[in-house]
Design a protein around this motif. Structure first.
Motif, PDB file in Angstrom:
ATOM      1  N   GLU A 117       0.826  -1.213   0.000  1.00  0.00           N
ATOM      2  CA  GLU A 117       0.000   0.000   0.000  1.00  0.00           C
ATOM      3  C   GLU A 117       0.861   1.265   0.000  1.00  0.00           C
ATOM      4  O   GLU A 117       0.545   2.245  -0.684  1.00  0.00           O
ATOM      5  CB  GLU A 117      -0.952  -0.003   1.208  1.00  0.00           C
ATOM      6  CG  GLU A 117      -2.023  -1.070   1.165  1.00  0.00           C
ATOM      7  CD  GLU A 117      -1.534  -2.472   1.520  1.00  0.00           C
ATOM      8  OE1 GLU A 117      -0.408  -2.630   2.089  1.00  0.00           O
ATOM      9  OE2 GLU A 117      -2.256  -3.433   1.205  1.00  0.00           O
ATOM     10  N   LYS A 134       0.942   4.068  -3.017  1.00  0.00           N
ATOM     11  CA  LYS A 134       0.697   5.500  -2.793  1.00  0.00           C
ATOM     12  C   LYS A 134       1.838   6.340  -3.352  1.00  0.00           C
ATOM     13  O   LYS A 134       1.615   7.343  -4.028  1.00  0.00           O
ATOM     14  CB  LYS A 134       0.521   5.766  -1.297  1.00  0.00           C
ATOM     15  CG  LYS A 134       0.164   7.185  -0.971  1.00  0.00           C
ATOM     16  CD  LYS A 134      -0.102   7.359   0.516  1.00  0.00           C
ATOM     17  CE  LYS A 134      -0.468   8.798   0.818  1.00  0.00           C
ATOM     18  NZ  LYS A 134      -0.737   9.003   2.242  1.00  0.00           N
ATOM     19  N   SER A 138      -2.610   1.774  -7.960  1.00  0.00           N
ATOM     20  CA  SER A 138      -3.430   1.108  -6.954  1.00  0.00           C
ATOM     21  C   SER A 138      -2.635   0.000  -6.255  1.00  0.00           C
ATOM     22  O   SER A 138      -1.707  -0.570  -6.823  1.00  0.00           O
ATOM     23  CB  SER A 138      -4.690   0.518  -7.590  1.00  0.00           C
ATOM     24  OG  SER A 138      -4.356  -0.604  -8.385  1.00  0.00           O
ATOM     25  N   ALA A 139      -3.036  -0.297  -5.024  1.00  0.00           N
ATOM     26  CA  ALA A 139      -2.411  -1.402  -4.288  1.00  0.00           C
ATOM     27  C   ALA A 139      -2.673  -2.712  -5.018  1.00  0.00           C
ATOM     28  O   ALA A 139      -1.840  -3.617  -5.002  1.00  0.00           O
ATOM     29  CB  ALA A 139      -2.945  -1.460  -2.864  1.00  0.00           C
TER      30      ALA A 139
END
Length: 113
Positions: free
Chosen positions: A71, A75, A80-81
């Motif tokens: 994650e 960021k 996206s994760a």
């Protein structure tokens, strides 16, 4: 391939292949790395699968060196994760623009392979 020992200034060091080092690094962080495809009878490996695994292993080991979760990397790379997770599984094709964003995040943090 067995590790080799070298001694420098009365200190013993172990030399081992990069793949084995990366595996140890990942296991120490509670992670696992995707395995490279097996070589065929002539020593060749499927190119597309080999590339996906190489990219996945590079992302995972760099992320571990940075001390980031998927994650946190997502960021910083502005992806996206789920994208990070898919790439790290080595089951999905990486888009060049996505890899460039991830690489830029690592370079910005001073993490280079």
């Amino acid at each position: 391939m067995p590790a080799e020992r070298i001694t420098i200034r009365n200190q013993t060091f172990m030399l081992l292949p990069r793949e084995e080092y990366e595996d140890l690094l990942a296991r120490g962080a509670g992670e696992s790395l995707p395995r490279f495809p097996k070589a065929g009878p002539e020593g060749n490996r499927p190119a597309a699968e080999f590339i996906r695994v190489s990219i996945a292993r590079g992302i995972i080991t760099s992320r571990i060196k940075a001390g980031w979760t998927q994650e946190q990397l997502a960021k910083r790379a502005k992806v996206s994760a789920e994208t990070i997770s898919r790439l790290e599984s080595a089951k999905h094709k990486a888009q060049a623009a996505t890899v460039e964003k991830i690489d830029a995040a690592f370079r910005k943090a001073g993490i280079e392979d």
